[in-house]
Motif scaffolding. Structure first.
Motif, mmCIF file in Angstrom:
data_model
loop_
_atom_site.group_PDB
_atom_site.id
_atom_site.type_symbol
_atom_site.label_atom_id
_atom_site.label_comp_id
_atom_site.label_asym_id
_atom_site.label_seq_id
_atom_site.Cartn_x
_atom_site.Cartn_y
_atom_site.Cartn_z
ATOM 1 N N SER A 42 0.794 -1.239 0.132
ATOM 2 C CA SER A 42 0.055 -0.049 0.019
ATOM 3 C C SER A 42 1.027 1.193 0.131
ATOM 4 N N ASP A 43 0.456 2.256 -0.807
ATOM 5 C CA ASP A 43 1.187 3.479 -0.757
ATOM 6 C C ASP A 43 0.552 4.577 0.189
ATOM 7 N N CYS A 44 -0.127 4.255 1.262
ATOM 8 C CA CYS A 44 -1.073 4.992 2.208
ATOM 9 C C CYS A 44 0.117 5.221 2.918
ATOM 10 N N PRO A 45 -0.202 6.443 3.950
ATOM 11 C CA PRO A 45 1.214 6.936 4.813
ATOM 12 C C PRO A 45 1.277 6.159 6.064
ATOM 13 N N ASP A 46 0.057 5.503 6.863
ATOM 14 C CA ASP A 46 0.294 4.817 7.852
ATOM 15 C C ASP A 46 0.759 3.423 7.880
ATOM 16 N N LYS A 47 0.449 2.664 6.825
ATOM 17 C CA LYS A 47 0.603 1.301 6.557
ATOM 18 C C LYS A 47 -0.071 0.131 7.677
ATOM 19 N N VAL A 48 -1.013 0.844 8.144
ATOM 20 C CA VAL A 48 -1.543 -0.088 9.192
ATOM 21 C C VAL A 48 -2.201 -1.323 8.686
ATOM 22 N N CYS A 49 -2.724 -1.226 7.200
ATOM 23 C CA CYS A 49 -3.303 -2.175 6.573
ATOM 24 C C CYS A 49 -2.344 -3.463 6.157
ATOM 25 N N VAL A 50 -1.058 -2.927 5.961
ATOM 26 C CA VAL A 50 -0.049 -3.871 5.625
ATOM 27 C C VAL A 50 0.142 -4.589 6.512
ATOM 28 N N PRO B 248 7.066 3.860 18.819
ATOM 29 C CA PRO B 248 6.612 3.030 17.882
ATOM 30 C C PRO B 248 5.617 1.896 18.326
ATOM 31 N N LEU B 249 4.489 2.396 18.990
ATOM 32 C CA LEU B 249 3.449 1.471 19.420
ATOM 33 C C LEU B 249 2.926 0.643 18.545
ATOM 34 N N GLN B 250 2.522 1.222 17.378
ATOM 35 C CA GLN B 250 1.840 0.730 16.196
ATOM 36 C C GLN B 250 2.516 -0.631 15.684
ATOM 37 N N LEU C 178 -2.713 -1.722 15.227
ATOM 38 C CA LEU C 178 -4.102 -1.423 15.096
ATOM 39 C C LEU C 178 -4.407 0.125 14.639
ATOM 40 N N PRO C 179 -5.331 0.498 13.861
ATOM 41 C CA PRO C 179 -5.407 1.848 13.769
ATOM 42 C C PRO C 179 -5.350 2.709 14.893
ATOM 43 N N GLY C 180 -4.683 3.936 15.142
ATOM 44 C CA GLY C 180 -5.226 4.731 16.286
ATOM 45 C C GLY C 180 -4.701 4.245 17.666
ATOM 46 N N ILE C 181 -3.695 3.251 17.754
ATOM 47 C CA ILE C 181 -3.420 2.833 19.099
ATOM 48 C C ILE C 181 -2.221 3.805 19.580
ATOM 49 N N VAL D 264 -3.192 19.042 12.016
ATOM 50 C CA VAL D 264 -2.645 20.080 10.520
ATOM 51 C C VAL D 264 -1.047 19.589 10.578
ATOM 52 N N LEU D 265 -0.307 19.478 11.611
ATOM 53 C CA LEU D 265 1.025 19.236 11.581
ATOM 54 C C LEU D 265 1.461 17.838 11.121
ATOM 55 N N PHE D 266 0.769 16.876 11.660
ATOM 56 C CA PHE D 266 1.251 15.487 11.446
ATOM 57 C C PHE D 266 0.258 14.788 10.663
ATOM 58 N N SER D 267 -0.685 14.517 10.954
ATOM 59 C CA SER D 267 -1.529 13.377 10.424
ATOM 60 C C SER D 267 -2.822 13.792 9.375
ATOM 61 N N GLY D 268 -2.801 14.886 9.078
ATOM 62 C CA GLY D 268 -4.065 15.300 8.105
ATOM 63 C C GLY D 268 -5.262 15.484 8.838
ATOM 64 N N ILE D 269 -6.061 16.210 8.037
ATOM 65 C CA ILE D 269 -7.287 16.875 8.718
ATOM 66 C C ILE D 269 -8.427 15.510 8.816
ATOM 67 N N SER D 270 -8.083 14.373 8.197
ATOM 68 C CA SER D 270 -9.132 13.594 8.397
ATOM 69 C C SER D 270 -9.136 12.752 9.647
ATOM 70 N N SER D 271 -7.837 12.720 10.368
ATOM 71 C CA SER D 271 -7.698 12.227 11.627
ATOM 72 C C SER D 271 -8.083 13.100 12.691
ATOM 73 N N LEU D 272 -8.598 14.450 12.415
ATOM 74 C CA LEU D 272 -9.062 15.268 13.411
ATOM 75 C C LEU D 272 -10.280 14.943 13.890
ATOM 76 N N VAL D 273 -11.116 14.312 13.011
ATOM 77 C CA VAL D 273 -12.555 13.647 13.149
ATOM 78 C C VAL D 273 -12.341 12.776 14.244
ATOM 79 N N PHE D 274 -11.352 11.767 14.192
ATOM 80 C CA PHE D 274 -11.057 10.705 15.141
ATOM 81 C C PHE D 274 -10.655 11.303 16.463
#
Lengths: 117, 166
Positions: A74-82, B26-28, B33-36, B70-80
């Motif tokens: 995947s070329d997404c930024p976080d690579k969680v899916c991979v 690097p907890l992820q 998991l997304p958002g850990i 805004v600085l790191f993860s993009g606006i879409s993560s703002l919702v989460f």
């Protein structure tokens, strides 16, 4: 550590909720549904080895192999899916939030309009 | 009042620095998991909530979420982060009303759990699917651990700053 009674209750409630959610036994899945932003894009058979590249905002390369589905590239930024585990049991998911892509394993595909009839 | 605004600004800055430093952990890689994350900046929010009250904590939360996304993860993560953070804040505020029953550990664990619930709910709405709740049990287990860690830190901060009055 100065825990109070209420703290133990909170921890117990959270543990119980988590365990209750895990308990329902998972059955082996038959199909994988690929959705993007809630819309169904494609359905794959888990027993047939295939490769598929999903082009959204980013590209996810889906591989189905020996009854397991996973994202290999995947070329997404976080690579969680991979990094996600391979999925095979019904209800299991892999998702790529940046791409709004989600893979879900289902046992038998139930059409929703059967229920609403 | 002006003093309170200035202090909230300082705490918002601290929260932003902490959550950006937290990204180095690097907890992820351990738990994919997304958002850990540890949620260390929750210590700051909790401290502001105890010292200055709900509205100040809410404003610090809003500033922190907006700036970090805004600085790191993009606006879409703002919702989460906002949906999780707001739910956590409300829950912690409720528990703070019963100080005799709950210590900072319980409040922190509850905040961490609610943060995850809020995030997963936001993701479910965004992806238009309820299957994502599959992640929730694991996230709840982890939130007990991370909540205890942030609770411990909040406990230490609380004891060190005992004489401090905002």
């Amino acid at each position: 550590m100065r825990l109070k009674y209420g703290d133990l209750i909170i921890i117990a409630v959270i543990l119980l909720a988590a365990i209750l959610m895990i308990i329902p036994k998972k059955s082996n899945g038959e199909q994988v549904i690929l959705t993007c932003d809630g819309e169904e894009i494609a359905v794959f058979d888990l027993n047939k080895n295939t490769e598929y590249t999903f082009h959204g905002s980013y590209e996810n390369k889906l591989i189905i192999e020996n009854g397991y589905a996973f994202i290999s590239e995947s070329d997404c930024p976080d690579k969680v899916c991979v990094r996600s585990k391979k999925i095979s049991k019904s209800g299991e998911t892999i998702c790529c939030l940046p791409n709004k892509m989600m893979l879900t394993v289902v046992s038998i595909k139930i059409k929703t309009d059967v229920i609403s009839k | 009042m002006t003093e309170k605004i200035a202090k909230c600004g300082v705490f918002a800055a601290i929260a932003i620095v902490i959550s950006s430093l937290e990204r180095l952990i690097p907890l992820q890689a351990v738990v994919p998991l997304p958002g850990i994350k540890l949620g260390l900046s929750n210590c700051v929010i909790l401290f502001v909530l105890i010292q200055f009250g709900f509205l100040s904590a809410l404003s610090v939360l809003l500033i922190k979420c907006t700036v970090t996304s805004v600085l790191f993860s993009g606006i879409s993560s703002l919702v989460f982060s906002l949906s999780g953070g707001f739910l956590a804040l409300c829950g912690m505020y409720l528990l703070l009303q019963f100080k005799k029953l709950f210590s900072v550990y319980g409040i922190s664990v509850c905040g961490a759990a609610l943060h995850n619930i809020g995030q997963v709910a936001a993701a479910a709405v965004m992806l238009g699917s309820i299957y994502i709740f599959e992640y929730l049990p694991v996230m709840l287990f982890i939130s007990i651990i991370t909540g205890m860690i942030t609770g411990g830190i909040s406990d230490i901060i609380g004891r060190r700053l005992k004489g401090y009055r905002g």
